[in-house]
Design a protein around this motif. Structure first.
Motif, short mmCIF file in Angstrom:
data_model
loop_
_atom_site.label_atom_id
_atom_site.label_comp_id
_atom_site.label_asym_id
_atom_site.label_seq_id
_atom_site.Cartn_x
_atom_site.Cartn_y
_atom_site.Cartn_z
N GLY A 132 1.01 -1.29 -0.09
CA GLY A 132 -0.08 -0.07 0.02
C GLY A 132 0.96 1.26 -0.03
N PHE A 133 1.92 1.26 0.80
CA PHE A 133 2.70 2.39 0.84
C PHE A 133 3.48 2.66 -0.62
CE2 PHE A 133 7.16 4.08 0.94
CZ PHE A 133 6.86 5.29 1.67
N THR A 134 3.99 1.60 -1.27
CA THR A 134 4.31 1.69 -2.68
C THR A 134 3.30 2.45 -3.61
OG1 THR A 134 3.88 -0.57 -3.24
CG2 THR A 134 6.09 0.01 -2.41
N ILE A 135 1.91 2.06 -3.73
CA ILE A 135 1.17 2.85 -4.34
C ILE A 135 0.82 4.27 -4.19
CG2 ILE A 135 -1.34 2.72 -4.91
CD1 ILE A 135 -1.38 -0.49 -4.51
N TYR A 141 4.57 10.57 -6.55
CA TYR A 141 5.89 10.67 -7.44
C TYR A 141 5.38 11.19 -8.55
CZ TYR A 141 10.18 9.82 -10.05
OH TYR A 141 11.14 9.86 -10.79
N VAL A 142 4.23 10.51 -9.13
CA VAL A 142 3.82 10.94 -10.36
C VAL A 142 3.28 12.34 -10.53
CG1 VAL A 142 2.21 10.35 -12.48
CG2 VAL A 142 3.53 8.53 -11.25
N GLY A 143 2.50 12.52 -9.41
CA GLY A 143 1.94 13.89 -9.40
C GLY A 143 3.08 15.09 -9.19
N TYR A 144 3.80 14.86 -8.43
CA TYR A 144 4.86 15.77 -7.96
C TYR A 144 6.13 16.14 -9.13
CZ TYR A 144 8.52 18.48 -5.51
OH TYR A 144 9.56 19.21 -5.26
N TYR A 145 6.56 14.83 -9.99
CA TYR A 145 7.49 14.99 -10.87
C TYR A 145 7.06 15.18 -12.24
CZ TYR A 145 11.16 14.05 -7.61
OH TYR A 145 11.96 14.32 -6.42
N HIS A 146 5.68 14.67 -12.49
CA HIS A 146 5.23 14.40 -13.90
C HIS A 146 4.08 15.52 -14.15
CE1 HIS A 146 8.03 11.45 -15.17
NE2 HIS A 146 7.63 10.85 -14.07
N LEU A 147 3.04 15.60 -13.14
CA LEU A 147 2.15 16.38 -13.37
C LEU A 147 2.27 18.08 -13.27
CD1 LEU A 147 -0.62 13.59 -12.20
CD2 LEU A 147 0.03 13.98 -14.54
N THR A 148 2.75 18.05 -11.82
CA THR A 148 2.93 19.37 -11.28
C THR A 148 4.22 20.22 -12.11
OG1 THR A 148 3.98 18.77 -9.38
CG2 THR A 148 1.53 19.06 -9.38
N THR A 149 5.13 18.96 -12.33
CA THR A 149 6.31 19.56 -12.76
C THR A 149 7.17 20.43 -11.86
OG1 THR A 149 5.75 21.40 -14.10
CG2 THR A 149 5.49 19.45 -15.36
N LYS A 150 6.78 20.34 -10.59
CA LYS A 150 7.58 20.97 -9.50
C LYS A 150 8.98 20.21 -9.37
CE LYS A 150 3.52 23.13 -7.25
NZ LYS A 150 2.95 23.48 -5.88
N GLY A 151 9.06 19.17 -9.53
CA GLY A 151 10.22 18.38 -9.22
C GLY A 151 11.04 18.05 -10.45
N GLN A 152 12.19 18.18 -10.16
CA GLN A 152 13.10 17.93 -11.41
C GLN A 152 13.51 16.57 -11.83
OE1 GLN A 152 16.71 20.68 -10.66
NE2 GLN A 152 15.78 22.29 -11.53
N LEU A 153 13.23 16.27 -13.03
CA LEU A 153 13.67 14.91 -13.28
C LEU A 153 15.19 14.73 -13.51
CD1 LEU A 153 10.75 13.90 -16.01
CD2 LEU A 153 11.04 13.07 -13.65
N GLN A 154 15.85 13.42 -13.91
CA GLN A 154 17.35 13.36 -13.97
C GLN A 154 17.92 14.29 -14.97
OE1 GLN A 154 17.67 9.30 -14.79
NE2 GLN A 154 17.44 8.61 -12.80
N VAL A 155 17.47 14.52 -15.93
CA VAL A 155 18.09 15.46 -17.18
C VAL A 155 18.05 16.93 -16.43
CG1 VAL A 155 18.25 16.23 -19.28
CG2 VAL A 155 17.56 13.88 -18.81
N ALA A 156 16.73 17.31 -16.15
CA ALA A 156 16.82 18.64 -15.57
C ALA A 156 17.83 18.94 -14.32
CB ALA A 156 15.49 18.95 -15.39
N GLU A 157 17.70 18.07 -13.48
CA GLU A 157 18.53 17.87 -12.20
C GLU A 157 20.07 18.09 -12.56
OE1 GLU A 157 18.09 14.85 -9.69
OE2 GLU A 157 18.95 15.99 -7.90
N TYR A 158 20.36 17.34 -13.77
CA TYR A 158 22.00 17.16 -14.22
C TYR A 158 22.23 18.69 -14.66
CZ TYR A 158 25.81 16.33 -17.30
OH TYR A 158 26.89 16.51 -17.63
#
Length: 293
Positions: A132-135, A141-158
């Protein structure tokens, strides 16, 4: 009584001598040099007191649980408590790990595969909680990094880290991110000096004839970090620590680095014996450098 008094006087004398020695400059000087500041002493004192307090609370809690185990067992055995979630937490204190381990029904199913019997038991609760925790984590994770785009993915972080690193590097002539515009030296004197430097410093890894040993072959058209004179110059000057190539900056002057660079490039196409197989990419001719050393 006399021996006791004598022993006490002797001990008192030793203590006084120790205090007197501790107050001398010779004894106090090393202590000051290696001592901690008042803030550090206070911090570690508070941390020590906190550790003692937590240890004491843990010891008191364990003692209470051990002393009250019979009463807790009676409370746990009550039908109105036993099957509740709080009752299962209470069960952990009296030795029943059902909350974590789950219940074993030991009910055998009616199918049989090659003599293997299967019991109808539920998955352990700890496994269900983890699943349940992984779900929940996946949705966050998807909401923060892919939907809101507030988090930087690997390429942007690099890319962000590279921009931050560039700010810490001087923009002068010693900037490793700025490529030089030197021309390869061609005079016999410069190439001779470059050969001498190569034989002393580079041959152990690249071979006496640049055929490649631990390091790559320098006589073919393939390069790991660029084969144009300024790329080779940069590789020699700053090195490639991740691949064992040491930086010669500070050991060789800029003139010497360009001399050994020019000598290495003069060996292109020499086809030495026992040449190491090509590594990297084939060098594509590009723009010519516009300045000399």
């Amino acid at each position: 009584m006399k021996p006791i008094r004598l022993a006490l006087l002797t001990a008192a004398g030793l203590v006084l001598r120790g205090v007197a020695r501790a107050q001398t400059p010779e004894a106090t000087a090393p202590a000051k040099a290696a001592g901690m500041s008042e803030q550090e002493v206070l911090f570690w004192l508070l941390m020590g007191l906190l550790g003692l307090l937590l240890g004491a609370l843990l010891l008191v809690g364990i003692t209470i649980v051990v002393q009250m185990k019979p009463q807790l067992r009676q409370l746990y055995d009550l039908p109105t408590v036993h099957n509740t979630w709080s009752g299962k937490v209470l069960g952990l204190l009296v030795g029943d790990a059902t909350l974590v381990r789950g219940e074993y029904k030991d009910e055998m199913l009616d199918h049989d595969y090659d003599g293997i019997h299967e019991f109808d038991n539920d998955l352990p609760p700890w496994w269900k909680y983890g699943f349940g925790f992984t779900i929940v984590f996946a949705f966050v994770y998807v909401g923060y990094y892919h939907l809101t785009t507030k988090g930087q993915l690997q390429v942007a972080e690099y890319e962000t880290e590279m921009r931050q690193a560039a700010l810490l590097v001087s923009a002068g002539s010693d900037d490793p991110t700025k490529l030089t515009t030197y021309l390869a030296l061609t005079t016999a004197a410069d190439l001779g000096e470059g050969k001498s430097i190569y034989t002393t410093n580079c041959a152990p890894c690249h071979g006496a004839n640049a055929e490649g040993k631990v390091g790559p072959n320098l006589t073919d058209e393939y390069w790991l970090h660029g084969g144009e004179v300024n790329h080779v110059y940069k590789t020699i000057k700053y090195g490639i620590p991740s691949k064992g190539m040491v930086a010669w900056k500070g050991k060789l002057s800029g003139k010497q680095i360009l001399q050994v660079t020019s000598y290495a490039l003069s060996l292109q196409g020499s086809n030495p014996a026992n040449a190491k197989p090509p590594q990297g990419e084939k060098e594509v001719p590009g723009g010519k450098p516009v300045a000399g050393l």
